[in-house]
Design a protein around this motif. Structure first.
Motif: not given
Length: 106
Positions: A25-27, A57-59, A64-69, A73-79
């Motif tokens: 839900r948070l994510i 970087d914006n996302l 990082r600010i909202g749920v990073g604590a 997580y890892n974010l990466c470009l797929v396509s």
């Protein structure tokens, strides 16, 4: 539109055992607030989604600010063109359908 993959794990999963959807839900709320769409959950701690902006970087900053604590997580470009043909694997289709219903409920 670009397709991204977010994998995550709870920093302290015991803290939220009573609410198993807490982190989802948070994510998802964070993703929705940032214009993400077309969610797909192939396995329990991975969310694939489309993000309309090229600067991840914006996302990442929002996470990082909202749920990073609370999550690792890892974010990466797929396509780069929103074409999910680059995504292959053995997804749990039932989980993905349940996740679609979960996203719609938010």
């Amino acid at each position: 539109m670009r397709t991204y993959c977010l994998t995550y794990d709870a920093v302290d999963s015991d803290k939220y055992k009573k609410d198993p959807n807490y982190f989802r839900r948070l994510i998802v709320k964070t993703l929705l607030e940032n214009d993400c769409e077309n969610f797909h959950m192939p396995v329990s701690s991975t969310i694939i989604f489309d993000y309309p902006f090229s600067l991840l970087d914006n996302l990442n900053l929002k996470f990082r600010i909202g749920v990073g604590a609370q999550i690792y997580y890892n974010l990466c470009l797929v396509s780069t063109n929103g074409n999910r043909s680059f995504i292959v694997g053995n997804p749990d289709n039932k989980l993905s359908q349940e996740f679609d219903e979960f996203v719609k409920s938010l």
